[in-house]
Design a protein around this motif. Structure first.
Motif, PDB file in Angstrom:
ATOM      1  N   ASN A 235       0.944  -0.860   0.276  1.00 45.41           N
ATOM      2  CA  ASN A 235       0.203  -0.266  -0.057  1.00 45.41           C
ATOM      3  C   ASN A 235       0.578   1.223   0.045  1.00 45.41           C
ATOM      4  N   ALA A 236       1.922   1.298   0.753  1.00 47.67           N
ATOM      5  CA  ALA A 236       2.677   2.016   0.606  1.00 47.67           C
ATOM      6  C   ALA A 236       3.492   2.580  -0.311  1.00 47.67           C
ATOM      7  N   VAL A 237       3.736   1.535  -1.621  1.00 48.89           N
ATOM      8  CA  VAL A 237       3.912   1.910  -2.898  1.00 48.89           C
ATOM      9  C   VAL A 237       3.291   2.302  -3.873  1.00 48.89           C
ATOM     10  N   LEU A 238       1.984   1.819  -3.280  1.00 47.32           N
ATOM     11  CA  LEU A 238       1.071   2.222  -4.693  1.00 47.32           C
ATOM     12  C   LEU A 238       0.744   3.884  -4.080  1.00 47.32           C
ATOM     13  N   THR A 239       0.972   4.105  -2.791  1.00 46.94           N
ATOM     14  CA  THR A 239       0.812   5.336  -2.567  1.00 46.94           C
ATOM     15  C   THR A 239       1.894   6.936  -2.808  1.00 46.94           C
ATOM     16  N   GLY A 240       2.889   5.715  -2.750  1.00 37.72           N
ATOM     17  CA  GLY A 240       4.363   6.737  -3.478  1.00 37.72           C
ATOM     18  C   GLY A 240       4.614   6.560  -4.668  1.00 37.72           C
ATOM     19  N   ILE A 241       3.905   6.121  -5.432  1.00 42.87           N
ATOM     20  CA  ILE A 241       3.715   5.989  -7.264  1.00 42.87           C
ATOM     21  C   ILE A 241       2.835   6.475  -7.442  1.00 42.87           C
ATOM     22  N   ALA A 242       1.797   6.910  -6.783  1.00 38.64           N
ATOM     23  CA  ALA A 242       1.265   8.071  -7.337  1.00 38.64           C
ATOM     24  C   ALA A 242       1.273   9.286  -6.772  1.00 38.64           C
ATOM     25  N   LEU A 243       1.390   9.776  -5.825  1.00 38.00           N
ATOM     26  CA  LEU A 243       2.063  10.717  -5.202  1.00 38.00           C
ATOM     27  C   LEU A 243       3.279  11.877  -5.285  1.00 38.00           C
ATOM     28  N   CYS A 244       3.930  10.651  -5.761  1.00 35.95           N
ATOM     29  CA  CYS A 244       5.207  11.027  -6.569  1.00 35.95           C
ATOM     30  C   CYS A 244       5.556  11.484  -8.134  1.00 35.95           C
ATOM     31  N   GLY A 245       4.946  12.590  -8.755  1.00 39.34           N
ATOM     32  CA  GLY A 245       4.924  13.035  -9.994  1.00 39.34           C
ATOM     33  C   GLY A 245       3.702  12.187 -10.442  1.00 39.34           C
ATOM     34  N   THR A 246       3.301  10.885 -10.011  1.00 41.59           N
ATOM     35  CA  THR A 246       2.424  10.354 -11.859  1.00 41.59           C
ATOM     36  C   THR A 246       0.549  11.446 -11.447  1.00 41.59           C
ATOM     37  N   PHE A 247       0.175  11.575 -10.180  1.00 45.26           N
ATOM     38  CA  PHE A 247      -0.559  12.372 -10.074  1.00 45.26           C
ATOM     39  C   PHE A 247      -0.496  14.496  -9.378  1.00 45.26           C
ATOM     40  N   LEU A 248       0.679  13.934  -8.749  1.00 40.28           N
ATOM     41  CA  LEU A 248       0.526  15.305  -7.810  1.00 40.28           C
ATOM     42  C   LEU A 248       2.356  15.625  -8.205  1.00 40.28           C
ATOM     43  N   ALA A 249       2.314  17.263  -8.676  1.00 39.12           N
ATOM     44  CA  ALA A 249       3.488  17.356  -9.465  1.00 39.12           C
ATOM     45  C   ALA A 249       4.448  17.260  -8.085  1.00 39.12           C
ATOM     46  N   LEU A 250       6.145  16.918  -9.201  1.00 37.54           N
ATOM     47  CA  LEU A 250       7.019  16.627  -8.241  1.00 37.54           C
ATOM     48  C   LEU A 250       7.998  17.722  -8.173  1.00 37.54           C
ATOM     49  N   THR A 251       7.655  18.095  -6.608  1.00 36.63           N
ATOM     50  CA  THR A 251       8.528  20.057  -5.882  1.00 36.63           C
ATOM     51  C   THR A 251       9.035  18.822  -4.606  1.00 36.63           C
ATOM     52  N   PRO A 252       9.588  20.268  -3.946  1.00 37.77           N
ATOM     53  CA  PRO A 252      10.686  19.239  -2.875  1.00 37.77           C
ATOM     54  C   PRO A 252       9.285  18.955  -1.984  1.00 37.77           C
ATOM     55  N   LEU A 253       8.314  19.608  -2.119  1.00 39.98           N
ATOM     56  CA  LEU A 253       7.234  20.372  -0.616  1.00 39.98           C
ATOM     57  C   LEU A 253       6.204  18.752  -0.871  1.00 39.98           C
ATOM     58  N   GLY A 254       6.019  18.488  -2.855  1.00 36.73           N
ATOM     59  CA  GLY A 254       5.090  17.545  -2.530  1.00 36.73           C
ATOM     60  C   GLY A 254       5.818  16.285  -2.436  1.00 36.73           C
ATOM     61  N   ILE A 255       7.138  15.682  -2.961  1.00 40.03           N
ATOM     62  CA  ILE A 255       7.804  14.783  -2.392  1.00 40.03           C
ATOM     63  C   ILE A 255       7.475  14.701  -0.493  1.00 40.03           C
ATOM     64  N   LEU A 256       7.748  15.721   0.244  1.00 36.45           N
ATOM     65  CA  LEU A 256       7.320  15.158   1.580  1.00 36.45           C
ATOM     66  C   LEU A 256       5.975  15.105   1.947  1.00 36.45           C
ATOM     67  N   TYR A 257       5.338  15.452   0.873  1.00 36.31           N
ATOM     68  CA  TYR A 257       4.102  15.467   1.565  1.00 36.31           C
ATOM     69  C   TYR A 257       3.174  13.639   1.018  1.00 36.31           C
ATOM     70  N   ALA A 258       4.253  13.481  -0.565  1.00 38.24           N
ATOM     71  CA  ALA A 258       3.938  11.689  -0.744  1.00 38.24           C
ATOM     72  C   ALA A 258       4.288  10.753   0.476  1.00 38.24           C
ATOM     73  N   LEU A 259       5.665  11.266   0.619  1.00 38.16           N
ATOM     74  CA  LEU A 259       6.355  10.825   2.697  1.00 38.16           C
ATOM     75  C   LEU A 259       5.157  10.103   3.177  1.00 38.16           C
ATOM     76  N   ALA A 260       4.157  11.365   3.638  1.00 40.21           N
ATOM     77  CA  ALA A 260       3.789  11.540   4.541  1.00 40.21           C
ATOM     78  C   ALA A 260       2.535  10.708   4.347  1.00 40.21           C
ATOM     79  N   GLY A 261       1.857  10.657   2.745  1.00 35.51           N
ATOM     80  CA  GLY A 261       1.213   9.623   2.080  1.00 35.51           C
ATOM     81  C   GLY A 261       1.663   8.403   3.099  1.00 35.51           C
ATOM     82  N   VAL A 262       2.752   8.128   2.239  1.00 39.56           N
ATOM     83  CA  VAL A 262       3.081   6.721   2.658  1.00 39.56           C
ATOM     84  C   VAL A 262       3.139   6.067   4.194  1.00 39.56           C
ATOM     85  N   VAL A 263       3.768   6.790   4.531  1.00 40.24           N
ATOM     86  CA  VAL A 263       3.676   6.763   6.045  1.00 40.24           C
ATOM     87  C   VAL A 263       2.046   6.534   6.792  1.00 40.24           C
ATOM     88  N   SER A 264       1.258   7.473   5.805  1.00 44.81           N
ATOM     89  CA  SER A 264       0.109   7.079   6.869  1.00 44.81           C
ATOM     90  C   SER A 264      -0.709   5.888   5.837  1.00 44.81           C
TER      91      SER A 264
END
Length: 310
Positions: A235-264
């Protein structure tokens, strides 16, 4: 414009790759190879589910671009793999996969109609809903269940053992493979190779997300055997791929946001597993769906984040 018959094989193949949001046929081919390496039944039933779901979408007149991109087949793929895993290779499983994939196709369109105005994809929610219903209802039907026992996690056989280096490195690849219910590390490696055809960023996002899932699970005291099997990684893998460049723009803050999603998603995996424990603990990809919907729905409220334009 209707889908041409000559386009169907590629559309079905892409349906397998779209489980991880990838439309590249090379990625899909790697995924199919990985499924057959995991067991011929996974390859056959996964393709059956993808084919039935895709053909259902064509017959019902779903938009051609969705069909040819494989967006109508990936839920059917997962339904096929999941049901043959839980119900084994039997004629009734074939029937369930066909019926489930048809239902999944209809549910995909229904959810798309509801979610598209909010710019939210359906993700694997149709697969989760259809498979959960069938797994909970299965024991009520003798021809479906045939005395099968509820699924038990690896920790049931190896409770309380210490985490080993093998758990860590195998769990890293198993977290990628478990997206397709595969628990052999080398199968996960083939999936990772397939993801790299979609771009190095996709592969890195999958690998890092799986690693984060392992770290979070161990810090919170998850059973070592379950971590090694990749149950806290997919579930972490799918969330990470989705939020890290696929549906969310790849920015420094975006990466941190994706990381929070992976943890969640990793934390929510334990919650969903416990919630469904009375009926077998079938977590499926519910944590990924719930977390990613929430994180994407919140993006318009944050000026520092933006949706991907690709």
């Amino acid at each position: 414009m209707r889908v041409k018959a000559s386009d169907l094989p590629l559309a079905i193949l892409r349906g397998v790759g779209q489980v991880d949001f990838q439309a590249d046929y090379r990625t899909a081919l790697c995924f199919v190879v990985a499924l057959f390496v995991g067991g011929w039944q996974f390859g056959v039933f996964g393709l059956l589910g993808a084919a039935v779901a895709t053909l259902t979408a064509v017959l019902l007149g779903v938009a051609t671009d969705r069909v040819t991109a494989g967006l109508e087949g990936f839920n059917g793929t997962l339904i096929g793999v999941a049901l043959v895993l839980y119900f084994d290779v039997r004629w009734v499983t074939v029937v369930l996969v066909i019926v489930g994939s048809i239902m999944g196709s209809v549910l995909t369109s229904a959810l798309a109609a509801l979610l598209t105005p909010h710019q939210l994809p359906t993700f694997t929610a149709p697969f989760c809903a259809i498979t959960t219903v069938m797994l909970i209802g299965g024991p009520a039907f003798e021809r479906v269940w045939r005395g099968r026992s509820l699924a038990a996690p690896p920790s049931a056989a190896y409770p309380g053992r210490e985490v080993t280096f093998t758990d860590l490195w195998q769990g890293l690849f198993n977290g990628i493979g478990q997206v397709f219910f595969q628990s052999k590390w080398y199968v996960g490696l083939i999936f990772l190779i397939g993801l790299l055809f979609g771009g190095w960023l996709v592969g890195v996002a999958a690998l890092v997300s799986s690693a984060v899932g392992i770290v979070v699970a161990l810090l919170l005291g998850a059973p070592a055997a379950d971590v090694g099997a990749g149950l806290y990684g997919y579930n972490a893998v799918l969330t990470g791929i989705a939020l890290c460049g696929t549906f969310l723009a790849l920015t420094p803050l975006g990466i941190l946001y994706a990381l929070a999603g992976v943890v969640s998603a990793t934390v929510l995996t334990a919650f969903v597993g416990d919630l469904f424990e009375p009926v077998g603990g079938h977590t499926l990809t519910w944590p990924f769906v719930i977390v990613t919907w929430i994180f994407l729905a919140a993006v318009p409220a944050f000026s520092g984040l933006r949706r991907s334009t690709t």
